[in-house]
Design a protein around this motif. Structure first.
Motif, PDB file in Angstrom:
ATOM      1  N   GLY A  47       0.816  -1.218   0.000  1.00  0.00           N
ATOM      2  CA  GLY A  47       0.000   0.000   0.000  1.00  0.00           C
ATOM      3  C   GLY A  47       0.845   1.261   0.000  1.00  0.00           C
ATOM      4  O   GLY A  47       0.546   2.224  -0.711  1.00  0.00           O
ATOM      5  N   ALA A  48       1.910   1.248   0.787  1.00  0.00           N
ATOM      6  CA  ALA A  48       2.789   2.412   0.851  1.00  0.00           C
ATOM      7  C   ALA A  48       3.472   2.657  -0.492  1.00  0.00           C
ATOM      8  O   ALA A  48       3.582   3.800  -0.952  1.00  0.00           O
ATOM      9  CB  ALA A  48       3.834   2.224   1.946  1.00  0.00           C
ATOM     10  N   VAL A  49       3.917   1.588  -1.136  1.00  0.00           N
ATOM     11  CA  VAL A  49       4.547   1.726  -2.460  1.00  0.00           C
ATOM     12  C   VAL A  49       3.524   2.254  -3.462  1.00  0.00           C
ATOM     13  O   VAL A  49       3.824   3.148  -4.262  1.00  0.00           O
ATOM     14  CB  VAL A  49       5.146   0.381  -2.923  1.00  0.00           C
ATOM     15  N   PHE A  50       2.303   1.734  -3.420  1.00  0.00           N
ATOM     16  CA  PHE A  50       1.257   2.186  -4.338  1.00  0.00           C
ATOM     17  C   PHE A  50       0.944   3.671  -4.139  1.00  0.00           C
ATOM     18  O   PHE A  50       0.835   4.419  -5.107  1.00  0.00           O
ATOM     19  CB  PHE A  50      -0.011   1.352  -4.150  1.00  0.00           C
ATOM     20  N   VAL A  51       0.797   4.091  -2.895  1.00  0.00           N
ATOM     21  CA  VAL A  51       0.494   5.498  -2.615  1.00  0.00           C
ATOM     22  C   VAL A  51       1.639   6.393  -3.084  1.00  0.00           C
ATOM     23  O   VAL A  51       1.414   7.453  -3.691  1.00  0.00           O
ATOM     24  CB  VAL A  51       0.206   5.702  -1.114  1.00  0.00           C
ATOM     25  N   THR A  52       2.872   5.975  -2.835  1.00  0.00           N
ATOM     26  CA  THR A  52       4.024   6.770  -3.255  1.00  0.00           C
ATOM     27  C   THR A  52       4.079   6.899  -4.776  1.00  0.00           C
ATOM     28  O   THR A  52       4.261   8.001  -5.304  1.00  0.00           O
ATOM     29  CB  THR A  52       5.328   6.136  -2.727  1.00  0.00           C
ATOM     30  N   LEU A  53       3.915   5.784  -5.485  1.00  0.00           N
ATOM     31  CA  LEU A  53       3.951   5.834  -6.943  1.00  0.00           C
ATOM     32  C   LEU A  53       2.783   6.645  -7.501  1.00  0.00           C
ATOM     33  O   LEU A  53       2.945   7.391  -8.475  1.00  0.00           O
ATOM     34  CB  LEU A  53       3.955   4.422  -7.522  1.00  0.00           C
ATOM     35  N   SER A  54       1.614   6.523  -6.883  1.00  0.00           N
ATOM     36  CA  SER A  54       0.459   7.318  -7.318  1.00  0.00           C
ATOM     37  C   SER A  54       0.732   8.805  -7.159  1.00  0.00           C
ATOM     38  O   SER A  54       0.348   9.610  -8.010  1.00  0.00           O
ATOM     39  CB  SER A  54      -0.781   6.939  -6.509  1.00  0.00           C
ATOM     40  N   THR A  55       1.393   9.166  -6.074  1.00  0.00           N
ATOM     41  CA  THR A  55       1.727  10.566  -5.852  1.00  0.00           C
ATOM     42  C   THR A  55       2.645  11.086  -6.954  1.00  0.00           C
ATOM     43  O   THR A  55       2.451  12.199  -7.461  1.00  0.00           O
ATOM     44  CB  THR A  55       2.402  10.731  -4.477  1.00  0.00           C
ATOM     45  N   TYR A  56       3.649  10.290  -7.343  1.00  0.00           N
ATOM     46  CA  TYR A  56       4.536  10.706  -8.424  1.00  0.00           C
ATOM     47  C   TYR A  56       3.780  10.886  -9.729  1.00  0.00           C
ATOM     48  O   TYR A  56       4.014  11.852 -10.468  1.00  0.00           O
ATOM     49  CB  TYR A  56       5.671   9.699  -8.620  1.00  0.00           C
ATOM     50  N   VAL A  57       2.863   9.974 -10.023  1.00  0.00           N
ATOM     51  CA  VAL A  57       2.095  10.070 -11.270  1.00  0.00           C
ATOM     52  C   VAL A  57       1.216  11.316 -11.249  1.00  0.00           C
ATOM     53  O   VAL A  57       1.153  12.068 -12.237  1.00  0.00           O
ATOM     54  CB  VAL A  57       1.251   8.790 -11.489  1.00  0.00           C
ATOM     55  N   LEU A  58       0.540  11.564 -10.141  1.00  0.00           N
ATOM     56  CA  LEU A  58      -0.313  12.750 -10.044  1.00  0.00           C
ATOM     57  C   LEU A  58       0.496  14.038 -10.140  1.00  0.00           C
ATOM     58  O   LEU A  58       0.065  15.001 -10.778  1.00  0.00           O
ATOM     59  CB  LEU A  58      -1.122  12.715  -8.749  1.00  0.00           C
ATOM     60  N   CYS A  59       1.658  14.068  -9.528  1.00  0.00           N
ATOM     61  CA  CYS A  59       2.524  15.249  -9.628  1.00  0.00           C
ATOM     62  C   CYS A  59       2.986  15.471 -11.068  1.00  0.00           C
ATOM     63  O   CYS A  59       3.059  16.612 -11.538  1.00  0.00           O
ATOM     64  CB  CYS A  59       3.732  15.120  -8.702  1.00  0.00           C
ATOM     65  N   TYR A  60       3.271  14.386 -11.766  1.00  0.00           N
ATOM     66  CA  TYR A  60       3.674  14.493 -13.164  1.00  0.00           C
ATOM     67  C   TYR A  60       2.572  15.159 -13.984  1.00  0.00           C
ATOM     68  O   TYR A  60       2.831  16.096 -14.749  1.00  0.00           O
ATOM     69  CB  TYR A  60       4.000  13.105 -13.722  1.00  0.00           C
ATOM     70  N   TYR A  61       1.339  14.673 -13.831  1.00  0.00           N
ATOM     71  CA  TYR A  61       0.238  15.241 -14.603  1.00  0.00           C
ATOM     72  C   TYR A  61      -0.064  16.679 -14.191  1.00  0.00           C
ATOM     73  O   TYR A  61      -0.427  17.502 -15.029  1.00  0.00           O
ATOM     74  CB  TYR A  61      -1.013  14.361 -14.491  1.00  0.00           C
TER      75      TYR A  61
END
Length: 71
Positions: A47-61
């Motif tokens: 879950g922590a890895v998923f949340v972290t990666l999701s944050t990077y994707v959202l920041c990119y967009y």
């Protein structure tokens, strides 16, 4: 020349990050940390890895939309 600057910048950032990680890891006692990691709930880690990666994707967009708006 621009490509060399970009590659150099990436290498510099990677080098600084690696040096900081090595410094922090050298200050830790592995005998105390390893059992904590082994005892961690794998679903929380996933879950922590998923949340972290999701944050990077959202920041990119977000940055992509901001830069497209600027032109």
């Amino acid at each position: 020349m621009e490509r060399i600057k970009k590659v150099g910048s990436i290498l510099l950032r990677f080098g600084v990050s690696a040096a900081l990680l090595l410094f922090l890891l050298s200050k830790m006692d592995g005998a105390h940390i390893l059992p904590l990691i082994r005892g961690a709930d794998p679903w929380f880690l996933i879950g922590a890895v998923f949340v972290t990666l999701s944050t990077y994707v959202l920041c990119y967009y977000r940055w992509k939309m901001l830069l497209n708006g600027v032109g």
